[in-house]
Structure formats: C-alpha cells, structure tokens
Design an enzyme around this catalytic site. Sequence first.
Site, short mmCIF file in Angstrom:
data_model
loop_
_atom_site.label_atom_id
_atom_site.label_comp_id
_atom_site.label_asym_id
_atom_site.label_seq_id
_atom_site.Cartn_x
_atom_site.Cartn_y
_atom_site.Cartn_z
N ARG A 307 -12.84 2.83 -30.70
CA ARG A 307 -11.71 2.15 -31.33
C ARG A 307 -11.60 0.72 -30.87
O ARG A 307 -11.94 0.38 -29.73
CB ARG A 307 -10.40 2.86 -30.99
N SER A 368 -15.28 4.99 -20.72
CA SER A 368 -15.02 6.22 -19.98
C SER A 368 -16.29 6.94 -19.57
O SER A 368 -16.53 8.08 -19.97
CB SER A 368 -14.14 7.14 -20.82
N ASP A 422 -10.92 5.53 -18.84
CA ASP A 422 -9.77 6.00 -19.63
C ASP A 422 -8.69 6.67 -18.77
O ASP A 422 -7.51 6.63 -19.11
CB ASP A 422 -10.20 6.92 -20.78
MG MG Z 1 -9.97 10.01 -24.95
#
Ligand code: MG
Length: 682
Positions: A307, A368, A422
């Site tokens: 994103r 992440s 994250d």
């Molecule tokens: Mg996630």
Amino acid sequence: GSNCCFMAEAYLVETAEETSGRMCVNTEWGCFGDDGTLNDIFTPYDESVDEESSNPGEKRFEKLVGSLYLGEIVRHALIALTAEKALFTGTDISVLKEKGVFTMQHVLDIINNEDGTTEVKRVLEVLGLQPSERDCGRVQQICRAVMGRAATLHAVGLAAILSYMCQTRDMETLMVNVGVEGELYTGYGRFEEILQSVSRLLSPECMATFLPSRDGSGRGAAMVTAVALRLAAQRRVVNEVLAPLRLTHADLEKVQALMRQEMEKGLGKHTNATASVRMLPTYVTHTPDGTERGDFLALDLGGTNFRVLVVRVAEEGISMASEIYVIPASIMQGTGEGLFDHIIDCIVDFQTKQNLMTQTLPLGFTFSFPCQQVGLDKALLLTWTKGFTASGCVGQDVVQLLREAARRKQHSGLQVVALLNDTVGTMMSCGYDDPKCEIGLIVGTGTNACYMEEMRNVGTVEGDQGRMCINMEWGAFGDNGCLDHIFTHFDRVVDETTINPGKQRFEKLISGMYLGEIVRQILLVMTEKQLLFQGRPSAKLQTRNIFQTKFLSTIELSNGLALRQIRTILSELELEASFEDSVLLREVCQTVSLRAAQLCAAGLAAVVEKMRENRGLDQLSISVGVDGTLYKLHPCFSHNLQKTLKDLAPNCDVSFHLSEDGSGKGAALVAAVASRTASAEQ
Ligand code: MG
Ligand code: ADP
C-alpha cells in the site's frame, strides 16, 4: 402415558455441560399444562378425570392424550350426558360410576368398527348397560371425539418439536424420521393419518416419516449402549491424534521461560548471534505524545498487499488516503530490482492520482521483514519471510534499494526518513491515542511483536540512557531447536512443505499463513484413521494450502453449529460431511486456534513480565497495540489470548487496542516523532 424425545442441538441444552453436537432431550411432555397454560382447553370431563386421579393437577397433557385416561374421559362424558338426559334415559348407569370400568380397549373396539353399531351395542352390554340404537350412535361419536382430540394434540406437540428442530438447525426444510411406539399408535387406525396431516398443516416446512418401533425398550437400550461404545472408541482415537496439540499450563510456562531466555540472548552483545529471537533495535526511542504534526507519505510492504498512503497528522486528528497495489507472485519471487522498480511504479501512480507529484513529503516505510537496523533510515535485510524470495536483497540496505530504484526510474522527489517494522507502526499508531501503549503485536499472515526496552539492556547498541523499541522477530523463536518438544507431526509436515523449512517455527504454529494447513494435515490423518469422511479424503483435500485459515473463523463461529456453512466449506472441498464429521472438524479447528492463541500469550507473557521487572514494579499496567486479520476476525483468538496471558502474567494488567491502519499511520508517526525529538535535542 405419552412422551416424546428428540435430538436437540447440544449448545441449546443449557442444563447439560456438553456444548458440541446434539443431545437427545426427553421432553416429559406429559407435564405440559401443569402450570395452567392449557386451562382454556380443559373440558369439565378432563377436570373430573384429573380430580379423581391419583395425582390431581399433575400430568395434565398426558391426561388428555394418554391411553390410560381416554376411557376415563369417555366415562365422564357419558355420565354428564346421561344427567342431561341425552343418553341412556330411564336405564341404570350405576356401573359407570366406578373408576376405570371403561377402558382404552373399549374405546378402540367402539371406534374401530365404524360400520353399524353392533359392536358398540355388544361392548356397552358387556359393561352392563342397556343402550338404545340412538345411545350407540352417540357413544360412538363421543369416543371418536376423544380419540381424535388425543391424536390431534399429539400432532400439535410433535409439530412444535419439528419446527424447533428445523429452526435451531438453521435449515429451510427438515426431513426426519419419527420412531413411534404404543397402544394408541398401533391400536387406533386413524392415529398415524391424523398425526401426519395435522403436523404437516402446523409445520409445513417439516417432513416427518413415522416408523413403528419394535421393542424400543429392549433393542433401544442395546442401541444406546452400542452407539455409546462406538463413540467412546472413536473418542479415544480422536484424543490420541489431538493430544500433542493440547498444551498444559506447565507447557505454556515453559514456552514463556524459553522466550524470556531467548530474549536475553538476543539482547546480549555476545549472545545475539545464537539467539533465535533476534531482538532487533529499531532506533525508535519514543512513543508519540500527541503533539506531532505534518504531512507524510507512507509505504506498507510485508503482507498480502502493498500500500501507498498519504497521512496528515493535524490538531484535529489523523487523516489519510491510500491505495492498495497487488504484488504478483512473479515479482515477489523474482529479482530485487524488479521488486523495487514495481514499488516505485506504484508510488508514482499514487502520487499522480493524489496530485502529489510536485511535493516532497517525508516518507516512512513500513517494511515487515527482519532487518538489522543501523539507523532509523538504514536497515539491512536479514532474510525474507512470508513467501517473498526476491533475489539480491538479503544483506542489503532496504532504504538504499528503494532510493536506487527511484534513481533508475528518475523519480527525484522521494525523501525516505524512516524504515520500520509493522509491529512498530502498530505500537506507534495506538500510542498516539494511549500513552500506555508500549507493545506492538501482529497476528496476520505472520506473527511478530515489539516493545520498549531499557537502553541499558540493549547490548547491541551503544548508550544506556532511555529506551528503544525492539523488534523481536519472534516468529523465528524455536529455529535453534528450543521448541522441538512442542512441535507435532503436523507442524513438522507443514514446515517441510514451506519455502523456508526450519525457519519461522513459532510463526508456523500461530499465524494465518499456516493454521489452515495444520488443520488440513490433521484432517488427512483423521480420515486415514477412519474418523472422518468415511475414510475417504477427496482429491481436493490433498491439495496443499486448500484449507484456508478463514475457514477456521467460519467453522468456529456461532455458539452452536453453523452447519450449513460448514457443509458449504466442505462441499467446496468435494467432501460429503455427516453431522458427526462437522462436529469433529470444529473440534480440530478449535484445538489448532486455541494452541495458536495460547502460544502467542506465552510469548507476550515473557515480554510484559520482563518490562515489569525492568521498571522494578510489583504491578505493571500496560497496553498492546494489535493488528492482523487473524486476531481481528477469528471469533475466539483474542479472547483465548487475553485469558491465557492473565494466567501466565498475573502481575501485569494488560489491555489490548486494535490498531487502525498501524502500518500507514505508524510510519507517519515514526517520521513525525523523529523530527519532534530531533528538534527538541537541538
Ligand atoms: Mg499487516
Ligand atoms: P498481513 O499480515 O499480510 O498484513 P492480514 O493481517 O490481513 O495481512 O492477515 C492475512 C491473513 O489473515 C491471511 O493469512 C489469512 O489466512 C488470514 N485471514 C483472512 N481472513 C481471515 C478470517 N476471517 N479469520 C482468520 N484469519 C483470516
């Protein structure tokens, strides 16, 4: 007498502890009406029968329908009608005064011989009455009315039960067989016909087929015993299969202690290299205080989607706009250049759509995967996880890889100020609203956690002042063999078939990418042991990853059994499931998701206990920011996690906050906090 039993959904039987499957409920419907609910249908004859009975006021329904009482009702009706001179005028009816002289058999004899009145006359004369032709006709009518009412009331009771079964099983139509036994059923020719037609009228959604039971008490008792034995044998095998997945309190305490040990190792300068929990410094030293302001770009890479976001942190609160981009498997598993070029393409697309091409906003990158962070904007990728394998990235500075891609794509307006995990983003975004939030937890595709550690304990970074957020990378807990004792056969098979065997062993017990596959492995073994699907696995069930983790949520949802949904899932897997299959499937899912939540709690218990000791407190009050679809959507995961954590860390008062878009908001806040603390230091 009269009575009825039926198979009820066990969770609705609140008086029994059993909550899964079905349980036969003996209605004892003979007592229906004892509380007065049937008062307006009792006739004076019923009242007389009741008053003369050995148990007045009790078993009122039975006294309307049971063969013991039907003759009595007729007798009282005859007495009353004689008193009104409608019957037996001028003859002696004193024989009728005696309780019990008029029996069920008399009634049956009278109504089963409908042509003519010869039989009626004979029966009445045997009793010592002298009936006229008219008396015979009327007696026959009375008997028919009493019997018809009894059959109809049976049908009414049955219809209520049928509708209830249909409703509680969440079915549109119910097909069911009804075993029937008794004098009334076998003796009264029209009984079944009335039962059938009246129950159809009252519960048209149900189709009941009546089957005469022969020697229900003898054969039935044998059946109950045989079924119980079969179930007990099956239960033993099921328990054997599931036993290794069921963890005791002591098992969990041991996992907690091992996690603590690995944490210490990971933090130690000289032991870090051998720790399975990497305890990576993040260079995030403060959680938000609510005074942060500004506009930021944020990237979120590391899960199912990529994103790009623009985040505005203003006095009125945080607002943002975002776009989701798919990363095709070919790019995930292609080259590093290809991956980062694709990321820049997505950023350009987003900036164009948002009209941001002319601005240079500070960018926070939520990445992440385990990174050796050297500074807030410098992080070497240690290893890929969660299905990524892009070449040429491991050991490289991820921020640099992004900057190089920007250069290749001639995108000059990119100012990367922070790279973060994250978990850190999740902690930061919850920390903006709750200053007690000093832990971040993810339970989605993978699982991981971060928390604020004292700098004096962080041997891998210079300096003893203040705190630093540590990205634990706890998914790898156990990769050095310390959890081998809790891995089951199923875990080993699942691990061996992943793209990173031997790696992320803790994660493979807990997170969304794996739980469905663990369940599938158990189902295969259970089918092989003839416990499921009549011993026949479908070809589909033998396909890797076909059983999705979201199925666990659907199957475990609802306090009873959303049978239809379980059937839908199973029929998609080309499996024909019996009711018992569905119940067992649910138990398997519960066992796997419970273990996942408990292990997650054991890890978290080690974290909060360490923080409590760090701060020299008897009692620690702290919040955890949580993200991840498994945590958010599974019906029991969060409850089981919190309950187990309370057991394992009783001196810590831990509250959980769902993070709203931790990766986006968190990335912006890391960038913002960095600029706030930097200007404060100046
Ligand atoms: Mg996630
Ligand atoms: P990520 O961790 O990749 O950022 P998510 O937090 O959305 O993404 O987690 C995705 C994982 O959640 C998937 O692996 C999937 O198995 C699992 N998942 C998706 N829907 C559900 C659900 N309804 N119940 C439980 N797990 C789910």
